[in-house]
Design a protein around this motif. Structure first.
Motif, PDB file in Angstrom:
ATOM      1  N   HIS A  53       0.921  -1.120   0.282  1.00  0.00           N
ATOM      2  CA  HIS A  53      -0.202   0.273  -0.319  1.00  0.00           C
ATOM      3  C   HIS A  53       0.496   1.264   0.348  1.00  0.00           C
ATOM      4  O   HIS A  53       1.373   1.418   1.022  1.00  0.00           O
ATOM      5  CB  HIS A  53      -0.831  -0.256   1.341  1.00  0.00           C
ATOM      6  N   PHE A  54       0.541   2.002  -1.034  1.00  0.00           N
ATOM      7  CA  PHE A  54       1.784   2.712  -1.459  1.00  0.00           C
ATOM      8  C   PHE A  54       1.179   4.604  -1.615  1.00  0.00           C
ATOM      9  O   PHE A  54       0.539   4.306  -2.141  1.00  0.00           O
ATOM     10  CB  PHE A  54       2.773   2.562  -2.928  1.00  0.00           C
ATOM     11  N   LEU A  55       1.488   5.610  -1.270  1.00  0.00           N
ATOM     12  CA  LEU A  55       1.883   6.549  -0.822  1.00  0.00           C
ATOM     13  C   LEU A  55       2.899   7.026  -2.217  1.00  0.00           C
ATOM     14  O   LEU A  55       3.704   7.408  -1.864  1.00  0.00           O
ATOM     15  CB  LEU A  55       1.319   7.667  -0.199  1.00  0.00           C
ATOM     16  N   LEU A  56       2.348   7.799  -3.474  1.00  0.00           N
ATOM     17  CA  LEU A  56       3.067   7.826  -4.457  1.00  0.00           C
ATOM     18  C   LEU A  56       2.650   9.235  -4.743  1.00  0.00           C
ATOM     19  O   LEU A  56       2.404  10.546  -3.909  1.00  0.00           O
ATOM     20  CB  LEU A  56       2.316   7.234  -5.978  1.00  0.00           C
TER      21      LEU A  56
ATOM     22  N   HIS B  11      -2.979   6.543  -3.863  1.00  0.00           N
ATOM     23  CA  HIS B  11      -2.420   5.844  -3.565  1.00  0.00           C
ATOM     24  C   HIS B  11      -2.616   4.554  -4.851  1.00  0.00           C
ATOM     25  O   HIS B  11      -3.470   4.302  -5.613  1.00  0.00           O
ATOM     26  CB  HIS B  11      -2.907   5.285  -2.392  1.00  0.00           C
ATOM     27  N   SER B  12      -1.606   3.435  -4.152  1.00  0.00           N
ATOM     28  CA  SER B  12      -1.388   1.977  -5.162  1.00  0.00           C
ATOM     29  C   SER B  12      -0.886   0.841  -4.427  1.00  0.00           C
ATOM     30  O   SER B  12      -0.494   0.866  -3.039  1.00  0.00           O
ATOM     31  CB  SER B  12      -0.263   2.617  -6.343  1.00  0.00           C
ATOM     32  N   ASP B  13      -1.018   0.201  -5.347  1.00  0.00           N
ATOM     33  CA  ASP B  13      -0.724  -1.172  -4.380  1.00  0.00           C
ATOM     34  C   ASP B  13      -0.108  -2.009  -5.250  1.00  0.00           C
ATOM     35  O   ASP B  13       0.651  -2.998  -4.606  1.00  0.00           O
ATOM     36  CB  ASP B  13      -2.169  -2.757  -4.429  1.00  0.00           C
TER      37      ASP B  13
ATOM     38  N   TRP C 147      -5.501   4.701  -6.933  1.00  0.00           N
ATOM     39  CA  TRP C 147      -6.848   5.754  -6.367  1.00  0.00           C
ATOM     40  C   TRP C 147      -6.919   6.404  -5.323  1.00  0.00           C
ATOM     41  O   TRP C 147      -5.523   7.114  -5.083  1.00  0.00           O
ATOM     42  CB  TRP C 147      -7.224   4.321  -5.347  1.00  0.00           C
ATOM     43  N   SER C 148      -7.684   8.184  -5.433  1.00  0.00           N
ATOM     44  CA  SER C 148      -7.812   8.714  -4.676  1.00  0.00           C
ATOM     45  C   SER C 148      -7.575   8.715  -3.044  1.00  0.00           C
ATOM     46  O   SER C 148      -8.273   7.189  -2.755  1.00  0.00           O
ATOM     47  CB  SER C 148      -8.204  10.531  -4.687  1.00  0.00           C
TER      48      SER C 148
ATOM     49  N   LEU D 155      -7.618   0.165   0.228  1.00  0.00           N
ATOM     50  CA  LEU D 155      -6.193  -0.221   1.360  1.00  0.00           C
ATOM     51  C   LEU D 155      -6.929   0.505   2.955  1.00  0.00           C
ATOM     52  O   LEU D 155      -6.911  -0.249   3.310  1.00  0.00           O
ATOM     53  CB  LEU D 155      -5.333  -0.561   0.129  1.00  0.00           C
ATOM     54  N   CYS D 156      -6.945   2.006   2.314  1.00  0.00           N
ATOM     55  CA  CYS D 156      -7.577   2.908   3.057  1.00  0.00           C
ATOM     56  C   CYS D 156      -8.626   2.473   3.899  1.00  0.00           C
ATOM     57  O   CYS D 156      -9.211   2.040   5.502  1.00  0.00           O
ATOM     58  CB  CYS D 156      -7.448   3.936   2.619  1.00  0.00           C
ATOM     59  N   ALA D 157      -9.697   1.890   3.076  1.00  0.00           N
ATOM     60  CA  ALA D 157     -10.849   1.484   3.572  1.00  0.00           C
ATOM     61  C   ALA D 157     -10.936   0.367   4.553  1.00  0.00           C
ATOM     62  O   ALA D 157     -11.814   0.181   5.925  1.00  0.00           O
ATOM     63  CB  ALA D 157     -12.059   1.777   2.229  1.00  0.00           C
ATOM     64  N   ALA D 158     -10.196  -0.166   4.081  1.00  0.00           N
ATOM     65  CA  ALA D 158      -9.341  -1.722   4.561  1.00  0.00           C
ATOM     66  C   ALA D 158      -8.905  -1.806   6.335  1.00  0.00           C
ATOM     67  O   ALA D 158      -8.467  -2.487   6.741  1.00  0.00           O
ATOM     68  CB  ALA D 158      -8.597  -2.583   3.653  1.00  0.00           C
TER      69      ALA D 158
END
Length: 196
Positions: free
Chosen positions: A21-24, A29-31, A173-174, A180-183
């Motif tokens: 789970h990455f902050l670009l 966000h991306s996996d 994703w924004s 991933l944040c929601a989880a």
């Protein structure tokens, strides 16, 4: 869509294609994350990829390039090795007071033809900042190239042609739409932007 899998395999075999789970740098966000530094730390891989990047350019374009420029930090090695492959100078831009600029005494000749390179392009934001800085310094950007285009085809540099070596489809994703944040997961930021 993924093409040039041979080169993408170099990322995989050097543990430079990360999952999590990455902050670009773009704020998305991306996996999956491409940590090019893990690959480019090996000079033979940097030389192989950047020679391929140079060879991927149309020959008529290659003959016009007078200098290769990449935004710091991720594209410094890409700029250097691509410039070596083309037999031209290598420069880099960097942020000063939040603005991308040429520093360290780097200069351009008026109208000098420039190839801007990146390691990975997602939105093209840093690349566009670099282009603006180079044009303000009197140069003429005639092409953009990157080791990896993970924009899904959305990176747009107007009339400036874009020549990626690898095209990789990666979901982004924004922050407010990130599953991933929601989880309950917290993103990590492996890149260099924002580091002091």
């Amino acid at each position: 869509m993924e093409d040039n899998n041979h080169y993408l395999d170099l990322y995989r075999s050097n543990n430079a294609l990360l999952e999590g789970h990455f902050l670009l740098s773009s704020g998305l966000h991306s996996d999956r994350y491409l940590q090019s530094a893990l690959l480019l730390q090996h000079p033979q891989h940097a030389a192989t990829l950047c020679q391929a990047l140079a060879d991927n350019l149309p020959s008529a374009l290659r003959e016009q390039i007078g200098v290769v420029v990449g935004p710091a930090m991720g594209a410094v090695l890409v700029s250097y090795e691509t410039a070596r492959a083309l037999g031209v100078r290598s420069l880099f831009t960097e942020r000063q007071d939040g603005q991308m600029t040429l520093r360290r005494g780097f200069t351009l000749q008026p109208g000098e033809k420039i190839l801007v390179v990146e390691d990975v392009i997602t939105t093209g934001g840093s690349t566009k900042e670099c282009i603006r800085a180079l044009e303000a310094a009197g140069g003429q950007v005639i092409a953009v190239a990157s080791l990896v285009d993970r924009s899904g085809g959305s990176a747009d540099f107007g009339a400036i042609p874009f020549h990626p070596l690898i095209r990789l489809s990666v979901q982004t994703w924004s922050p407010d739409q990130c599953p991933l944040c929601a989880a309950g997961s917290t993103p990590v930021k492996p890149g260099s932007r924002g580091l002091k």
